[in-house]
Design a protein around this motif. Structure first.
Motif, PDB file in Angstrom:
ATOM      1  N   TYR A  37       0.855  -1.177   0.000  1.00  0.00           N
ATOM      2  CA  TYR A  37       0.000   0.000   0.000  1.00  0.00           C
ATOM      3  C   TYR A  37       0.898   1.235   0.000  1.00  0.00           C
ATOM      4  CZ  TYR A  37      -3.121  -3.618   1.745  1.00  0.00           C
ATOM      5  OH  TYR A  37      -3.840  -4.777   1.883  1.00  0.00           O
ATOM      6  N   GLN A  39       0.925   5.770   0.672  1.00  0.00           N
ATOM      7  CA  GLN A  39       0.233   6.991   1.047  1.00  0.00           C
ATOM      8  C   GLN A  39       1.086   8.185   0.636  1.00  0.00           C
ATOM      9  OE1 GLN A  39      -0.891   7.324   5.197  1.00  0.00           O
ATOM     10  NE2 GLN A  39      -2.481   8.807   4.678  1.00  0.00           N
ATOM     11  N   ARG A  45      -4.309   6.534   2.141  1.00  0.00           N
ATOM     12  CA  ARG A  45      -3.544   5.345   1.797  1.00  0.00           C
ATOM     13  C   ARG A  45      -4.315   4.545   0.752  1.00  0.00           C
ATOM     14  NH1 ARG A  45      -0.549   3.425   6.653  1.00  0.00           N
ATOM     15  NH2 ARG A  45      -2.631   3.489   7.579  1.00  0.00           N
ATOM     16  N   GLU A  46      -3.592   4.004  -0.222  1.00  0.00           N
ATOM     17  CA  GLU A  46      -4.225   3.233  -1.277  1.00  0.00           C
ATOM     18  C   GLU A  46      -3.504   1.903  -1.461  1.00  0.00           C
ATOM     19  OE1 GLU A  46      -3.962   5.160  -5.099  1.00  0.00           O
ATOM     20  OE2 GLU A  46      -1.786   5.330  -5.019  1.00  0.00           O
ATOM     21  N   TRP A  47      -4.262   0.945  -1.930  1.00  0.00           N
ATOM     22  CA  TRP A  47      -3.715  -0.374  -2.241  1.00  0.00           C
ATOM     23  C   TRP A  47      -2.945  -0.303  -3.557  1.00  0.00           C
ATOM     24  CZ3 TRP A  47      -5.439  -3.462  -6.449  1.00  0.00           C
ATOM     25  CH2 TRP A  47      -4.890  -4.746  -6.498  1.00  0.00           C
ATOM     26  N   TYR A  93       5.507   3.745   1.438  1.00  0.00           N
ATOM     27  CA  TYR A  93       4.996   2.425   1.063  1.00  0.00           C
ATOM     28  C   TYR A  93       4.984   1.517   2.289  1.00  0.00           C
ATOM     29  CZ  TYR A  93       5.078   3.558  -3.877  1.00  0.00           C
ATOM     30  OH  TYR A  93       4.822   4.114  -5.107  1.00  0.00           O
ATOM     31  N   TRP A  98      -3.687  -8.570   3.137  1.00  0.00           N
ATOM     32  CA  TRP A  98      -4.546  -8.146   2.041  1.00  0.00           C
ATOM     33  C   TRP A  98      -5.845  -8.919   2.112  1.00  0.00           C
ATOM     34  CZ3 TRP A  98      -4.243 -10.266  -3.527  1.00  0.00           C
ATOM     35  CH2 TRP A  98      -5.096  -9.527  -4.376  1.00  0.00           C
ATOM     36  N   TRP A 104      -0.114  -1.276  11.214  1.00  0.00           N
ATOM     37  CA  TRP A 104       0.745  -0.778  10.149  1.00  0.00           C
ATOM     38  C   TRP A 104       2.145  -0.531  10.688  1.00  0.00           C
ATOM     39  CZ3 TRP A 104      -1.083  -0.606   5.239  1.00  0.00           C
ATOM     40  CH2 TRP A 104      -2.465  -0.654   5.068  1.00  0.00           C
TER      41      TRP A 104
END
Length: 114
Positions: A37, A39, A45-47, A93, A98, A104
């Motif tokens: 992921y 940000q 934050r994105e996959w 990153y 998933w 995190w």
């Protein structure tokens, strides 16, 4: 709780490559789907990419054809090979399950700039 430690980030010019690593504190990758992921500043934050327990991979459209996720089960490590990097790939990153859980790591900074 399994600890995940990301590494391999840095400063790279557009068009360059980096390989990120995600090391786990114990053997989990043969059982769990894992993802990368990112940000970017001021964004959510994105996959980016995922690999399931069977080794099947999937990618966000923005990185498809440029990034490759892989794993080494014996080394408890998941990798993200990033090629043809663009300034818009600049972000912190992270790796996580998933889909992700709430734990995190610190992530690794990738900066793409000339």
């Amino acid at each position: 709780q399994v600890q995940l430690v990301e590494s391999g980030g840095g400063l790279v010019q557009p068009g360059g490559s980096l390989r990120l690593s995600c090391a786990a504190s114990r053997s989990i990758f043969r059982f769990l789907a894992m993802g990368w992921y990112r940000q970017a500043p001021g964004k959510q934050r994105e996959w980016v990419a995922g690999i399931n327990s069977g080794g099947t991979t999937n990618y966000a459209d923005s990185v498809k054809g440029r990034f490759t996720i892989s794993r080494d089960v014996a080394k408890n490590t998941v990798y993200l090979q990033m090629n043809s990097l663009k300034p818009e790939d600049t972000a912190v990153y992270y790796c996580n399950r998933w889909p992700p859980n709430d734990y995190w790591g610190q992530g690794t900074q990738v900066t793409v700039s000339s």
